[in-house]
Every structure is written in C-alpha cells, then in structure tokens.
Design a protein around this motif. Structure first.
Motif: not given
Length: 308
Positions: A72-73, A77-79, A100-103, A107-109
C-alpha cells in the motif's frame, strides 16, 4: 517586543525542492533523472511505477539506485523510503511518483474513504488522514537531500483547428497535478511538462526559468545547483535537549501499535532532522527498528507495515 525575532534577510545555501507534473508520456521520469544528474552526487529513486525506474539505467554515466515501493502507498511507507535512501547516503532523492501517496492503493484518498465507510463520518476520517499527509510533506521539506517529486497530471482533450489543413484535431493536455490541492506551493520550483517534453515553470522562486519554455536536461540541474549553492551556510544548530530527547525515546519505546510507533518516530525525526542532530537520529532509528520488530513479533497478522 518579547517572542519575536527579527533578522536581516540573507540567502542561504539550500537543498532543491522540485516538483514536476505532466500527463502520461510527458517524460517526467526521464526529465527528473537528467536534472538529478546535473545536480551531481549519488541519486536514489523511489519507484512506484511498476519498475519504470530501471528503464533508464544507461541514461546517466554514474547510474542511480532504485528503491521499489509496492502497495500500500501510505504516506508512512513513503516516509520510511525517504529515510532509507537518506541513510544509504544518496544526495538526491527522486520520488516517482508522489501521486500514489494521494490517489493510489493505500494512499490518502483510499484511506479516507475506508475510514469514512467504517465510521460513517467523512470529516472525522479527514482528521485522521490529513496529519499523515502533512507528515509526508514535512519529510520532503526537511530532508537533508535534494528532492525531486514527480506527479501525474489530470488530462483533458481539446479540439483544435489545424492551420495547415483546416481540419479539426484532438490534442491531449495536462492540467493540475493529481495530488492534494496546493501541493505546488510546497516546492521551490514546480515544472509542468507537456507531451512534447517541454517544461514551463508554474512556480519558480529561483527566477531561473521565469516565462521560459524549455526541455529539461543536465544543464537544468547545473543551473539549479549554482543557485542553491549561492549563499551562506546556515548557522550551526543545537542538538536536541536531553529532556526532549528522553521524551522522544520514551514515546517510541512505549508505542503499542505500529501506527503509534510511526507517529512517535515521525514527530521525533522531524525535530532531530531540523537540528541536524545525526547522533539523535541514529538512536531514534535504532530504537524504532527494535520496537517495530517486537510489535511485529507480537502480531504477525498486522497488515499495516511502516517499513519500506
């Protein structure tokens, strides 16, 4: 007047914070690599695009490293991926792609929707998701590396008349980046790419590209580096106070869930990074890894993994 500090404006040496958006086929990855090559030093890419980061392995003489990030993005995990590349000693981090971290999946959405479906409260869901997104933005801004983040752009098709033939033609154009509104303002420079691989600076605090349309290349990175290095060094910052450091370590060691562990570590990491306190960073990271391993051993079914 107490509580305020006034100082003479001084340009200081800085790290690059570059955002790039464009529709599919606009050359975001290729352009990001060329600019990174012009900056010099070791390059690390966070690749969320199914291995596209390896397609340009022969583009730069000294090559670059790739960290493959699968779903999962989550922002967490990005951090962790950013921290991993920092610890590996890279000088420039390319995030390909930040969208990808948003959508993307996880991601957040996606997380906001699932939390809202479960709780029935969309507003409450955003209260939980927004701090996670903000923590990722902070990790990008506070990194000791140059940051180049690519984003997919919303696309739209427009019908135009061909001046030579008189016929109607259809052209695909890129619009706003697929990311939380206002993300452009977090970067020093934000480039918008079209399908001809040409860039326009929608925002540019460096004033190097004001009003120009150009194709990103190695020299683009060199120009940016010259601007970034043209200034005085930032003043030496203090180390984390002993009392504050003890509280950070205690919060990490007492975390009962991986989510609590991420929040405690992310908060402490931002403070230590802002002060350039590498010794404290090393201690925080070591303790985080120990606590993470212990929590995972307690519950092997834990689906939320903060590791890259």
């Amino acid at each position: 007047m107490a509580g305020f500090e006034i100082h003479r404006a001084t340009k200081r040496r800085a790290k690059l914070r570059l955002g790039m958006s464009g529709p599919a086929g606009s050359g975001k990855t290729y352009s990001a690599l060329l600019i990174a090559g012009g900056l010099g030093g070791r390059i690390g890419m966070i690749d969320t695009e199914h291995g596209s980061g390896d397609l340009y392995a022969d583009l730069l003489p000294d090559g670059y490293d790739v960290l493959q990030l699968a779903p999962p993005f989550t922002p967490a995990r990005y951090i962790e991926a950013i921290h991993a590349l920092e610890d590996a000693g890279v000088q420039t981090i390319i995030v390909d792609s930040l969208t990808h971290a948003w959508s993307g999946e996880g991601g957040s959405l996606d997380r906001q929707g699932k939390i809202a479906d479960k709780s029935g409260n969309s507003w409450q869901a955003w209260r939980q998701v927004t701090p996670e997104h903000n923590a990722l933005v902070e990790a990008l801004l506070q990194s000791r590396c140059h940051i180049i983040a690519t984003m997919r752009a919303k696309t739209e098709y427009v019908q135009e008349k061909d001046e030579r033939t008189g016929r109607q033609t259809v052209r695909k154009i890129g619009l706003a980046p697929i990311m939380r509104d206002g993300i452009e303002y977090e970067f020093t420079t934000f480039l918008e790419l079209d399908l001809h691989h040409m860039a326009f600076a929608g925002k540019d605090r460096t004033r190097l590209f004001d009003g120009s349309i150009f194709k990103p290349e190695l020299d683009t990175g060199r120009k940016l580096l010259t601007w970034l290095d043209a200034g005085v060094d930032a003043p030496v910052k203090r180390t984390v106070a002993d009392e504050e450091k003890t509280g950070m370590l205690q919060a990490i060691s007492s975390a009962d869930t991986l989510d609590d562990l991420f929040k405690a570590f992310s908060s402490a990491y931002r403070v230590a990074t802002a002060l350039s306190d590498t010794q404290t960073l090393a201690e925080l990271t070591s303790l985080k890894n120990e606590r993470k391993a212990w929590l995972e051993a307690q519950n092997e079914e834990q689906p939320y993994d903060i590791a890259a």
